[in-house]
Design an enzyme around this catalytic site. Structure first.
Site, PDB file in Angstrom:
ATOM      1  N   LYS A 260      22.669  60.751  16.038  1.00 42.79           N
ATOM      2  CA  LYS A 260      23.973  60.732  15.370  1.00 42.79           C
ATOM      3  C   LYS A 260      24.657  62.066  15.621  1.00 42.79           C
ATOM      4  CE  LYS A 260      26.015  60.695  10.722  1.00 42.79           C
ATOM      5  NZ  LYS A 260      25.715  60.659   9.270  1.00 42.79           N
ATOM      6  N   LYS A 272      35.408  62.404   1.379  1.00 41.72           N
ATOM      7  CA  LYS A 272      34.385  63.072   0.571  1.00 41.72           C
ATOM      8  C   LYS A 272      35.040  64.002  -0.444  1.00 41.72           C
ATOM      9  CE  LYS A 272      30.809  63.207   4.189  1.00 41.72           C
ATOM     10  NZ  LYS A 272      29.794  62.394   3.497  1.00 41.72           N
ATOM     11  N   ASP A 343      32.656  56.057   5.051  1.00 45.84           N
ATOM     12  CA  ASP A 343      31.716  57.180   4.999  1.00 45.84           C
ATOM     13  C   ASP A 343      30.293  56.746   5.329  1.00 45.84           C
ATOM     14  OD1 ASP A 343      31.137  59.865   4.709  1.00 45.84           O
ATOM     15  OD2 ASP A 343      30.717  59.714   2.571  1.00 45.84           O
ATOM     16  N   ARG A 347      25.703  54.997  11.029  1.00 52.57           N
ATOM     17  CA  ARG A 347      25.038  53.777  11.491  1.00 52.57           C
ATOM     18  C   ARG A 347      25.899  53.015  12.497  1.00 52.57           C
ATOM     19  NH1 ARG A 347      24.570  51.927   5.418  1.00 52.57           N
ATOM     20  NH2 ARG A 347      24.528  54.204   5.335  1.00 52.57           N
TER      21      ARG A 347
END
Length: 494
Positions: A260, A272, A343, A347
């Site tokens: 990642k 965030k 967020d 993945r």
């Protein structure tokens, strides 16, 4: 705008450290002596066992006593615990303890004790412990306590040659770990996805890797909807870096590593909070950084497996063009994903690479990601989460973690929670329910690996340390780098 790489390729701070085996020279300013349970302090200290006890020293691991003299080097007593219990991890910690006990000294020596640890492993551990304990990545003036010019491993003449290979291996692992710390610690405004591509190309070519950097147009042709979707809100273009290490002979196995590489994670439209944690989101590419750093060490250490790395790099930013909550994207391979939370982006970018890795084909895939806050809450800042679909591969990862003292804990790939990823409009959605977040994230990734043996390392907690301890300093840790090197060196087809 093109930003500079964080430093010129191969002009790494790690190359400045000099490590030798033999007698302590006149340059040495502090010497560490290991004292085990039941042993007297060394003659050089001029102290009895009773006197060291009066001074507050006990020979348990982690204890030290600094004895400055009017002349000559500072003597440092290091508690070694039980001699029979010594492992490379203990020796690594002892060297770190020495480095921290005398922060003003730049030329250190440590007397190599007689233990069951083979000389080569001991030398590597001492080298890693002292060097990594002293290293702090900064943009600006170097901290005085972070400086380390030389380390001498003091041993008898008959053992000096046996220590040399371990010193060389230790320096290689130190260099790789420092590189990973540097990359994860560099602000996202400097180390963009494109800049990481440049660093990867330069370092890769210099260390015997094949390097391909895929731009936005190439990613469109590949159908990498996850990486492209996450990138929609960013002014910086996305990049996928593919690295290939090929051994000199027939490979003993084929391993793929997927990282990642979120260069800065604002959360996308699911912004965030504006707190200190948000400021650490430059490290959301620590998985990709660990893979790049690990792969630069493979040729030097004689790895016999073929290793392919995929670094999936982009910002995750909010803007008028950003991915919306509720959007559906099409991943590499054709699966559709409903984006419930922008967020939960890591993945998405990794799923594309998992499909590409499976298509190679390879014997196994290991992915590394700062993936879930749930893993941080579950295992804290010193243990990474491990989940996978193949016991033999998971056993190899756990063995490597044990050897390099980068702890992991296996969590279940609990398929009973798979229904939480069901979508009413797409093949699946990118977020499960409020609980078991690390497991549902892994279940999402599992959808893209098929039957290929696969292991997932969630380093959300271990990528950043809140304080200095042992051979890790406050800030980015480089966690996973040494583990991946060890895994590649010992990899066997599962």
């Amino acid at each position: 705008m093109s930003h500079p790489a964080p430093y010129p390729p191969l002009s790494l701070p790690t190359r400045q450290l000099r490590v030798t085996a033999g007698a302590a020279t006149g340059d040495v300013t502090a010497v560490g002596h290991v004292v085990f349970e039941g042993d007297d302090p060394p003659d050089e200290s001029g102290l009895t066992r009773a006197r060291t006890t009066e001074l507050g020293f006990t020979p348990s691991v982690g204890k030290s006593l600094v004895l400055p003299g009017a002349t000559g080097p500072v003597i440092v007593l290091l508690g070694g615990g039980q001699r029979a219990d010594v492992t490379p991890a203990v020796l690594r910690d002892l060297a770190a303890c020495l480095a921290r006990a005398v922060p003003g000294q730049e030329d250190l020596a440590i007397v190599v004790p007689d233990t069951k640890v083979p000389s080569e492993e001991a030398a590597a551990a001492f080298t890693e412990g002292a060097a990594l304990a002293r290293y702090v990545y900064r943009i600006g003036e170097e901290l005085p306590e972070a400086r380390l010019a030389s380390l001498t491993l003091v041993s008898g003449e008959g053992n000096t040659a046996a220590l040399e290979p371990g010193i060389a291996r230790g320096l290689t692992l130190v260099r790789a770990t420092k590189l990973a710390r540097d990359l994860a610690g560099t602000p996202g405004g400097i180390l963009t996805a494109s800049a990481l591509g440049e660093v990867a190309r330069d370092l890769g070519v210099a260390t015997g890797l094949e390097v391909e950097v895929f731009n936005e147009e190439a990613l469109l042709e590949l159908g990498c909807g996850g990486l492209l979707g996450v990138n929609l809100g960013s002014d910086e273009p996305p990049v996928m870096v593919k690295l290939v290490y090929r051994p000199a002979g027939e490979p003993t196995g084929k391993l793929a590593l997927v990282g990642k590489g979120i260069m800065y994670d604002a959360g996308g439209l699911a912004l965030k909070p504006g707190d200190e944690v948000h400021a650490t989101m430059k490290n959301d590419m620590a998985g990709a950084g660990a893979i790049l750093a690990a792969m630069t060490a493979l040729a030097e250490l004689g790895c016999t497996a073929q290793v392919t790395g995929f670094l999936m790099c982009t910002d995750n930013m909010p803007s008028g063009s950003a991915l919306r909550l509720g959007d559906v994207i099409v991943m590499r391979g054709g699966k559709t994903v409903e984006v419930i939370n922008t967020d939960a982006e890591g993945r998405l970018v990794m799923a594309d690479a998992l499909v590409l890795a499976r298509e190679e084909p390879v014997d196994a895939i290991v992915d590394v990601a700062t993936l879930t806050g749930a893993c941080l809450r579950t295992l804290g800042t010193e243990i990474a989460g491990l989940i996978g679909n193949n016991d033999a591969l998971l056993t190899q990862v756990k063995a490597s973690a044990e050897r390099v003292d980068e702890p992991v804990w296996e969590l279940p790939l609990a398929h009973r929670y798979r229904k939480e990823l069901d979508s009413g409009i797409a093949d699946l959605r990118n977020l499960g329910g409020p609980n078991a977040g690390s497991i549902t994230a892994a279940l999402f990734l599992a959808e893209f690996v098929g039957d290929t043996p696969w292991a997932h390392l969630d380093i959300a907690g271990t990528a950043q340390s809140p304080q200095a301890q042992k051979w890790t300093n406050k800030g980015t840790t480089g966690f996973g780098t040494r583990l991946l090197v060890d895994l590649a060196l010992h990899f066997a087809q599962p």
